[in-house]
Write a protein that holds these residues in place. Structure first.
Motif: not given
Length: 134
Positions: A90-101
């Motif tokens: 889930y590396m890509g999704e986690t990075g995306e979530h951090r950017a959105i947050k």
């Protein structure tokens, strides 16, 4: 040859970084650093460092439990392997979530990584080059 932009100057302090590693939101002044963190050339290694930080307290508790050392070490190794496996999945999704947050629109981290990859490829092989496997 194009150079990569310098890292943002407003970095979190060590306590803030640990909070960030466990999923916390950094102050707004660090938003540019977060985007750099999830899109730079070493973003996957940074992600693994955050994952190992999250696993460290569980590893410490596991080593303090009573029992034979070989059972504790094998449990530790298997736990770290499973934790890193799911983290990498889930590396890509986690990075995306951090950017959105931190205030960036959805997809910006993925698009920034793709743009950087294409720019590096163009600098190395020329414009229009595509490897045979794509």
């Amino acid at each position: 040859m194009a150079t990569t932009p310098p890292a943002p100057s407003s970095r979190p302090n060590p306590a803030q970084w640990v909070w960030y590693a466990f999923g916390g939101k950094l102050p707004d002044r660090c938003a540019e650093w977060v985007l750099h963190d999830v899109t730079c050339r070493t973003w996957a290694l940074r992600h693994l460092a955050r994952a190992l930080t999250q696993l460290a307290p569980f590893c410490a508790v596991l080593m303090l439990l009573p029992g034979p050392m070989w059972i504790r070490l094998s449990s530790l190794a298997l736990g770290v392997l499973v934790g890193l496996f799911y983290s990498v999945c889930y590396m890509g999704e986690t990075g995306e979530h951090r950017a959105i947050k931190h205030g960036f629109p959805p997809g910006v981290a993925r698009d920034t990584r793709a743009m950087r990859r294409d720019l590096d490829r163009a600098n190395k092989h020329g414009v229009g080059y595509r490897p045979w496997w794509e």
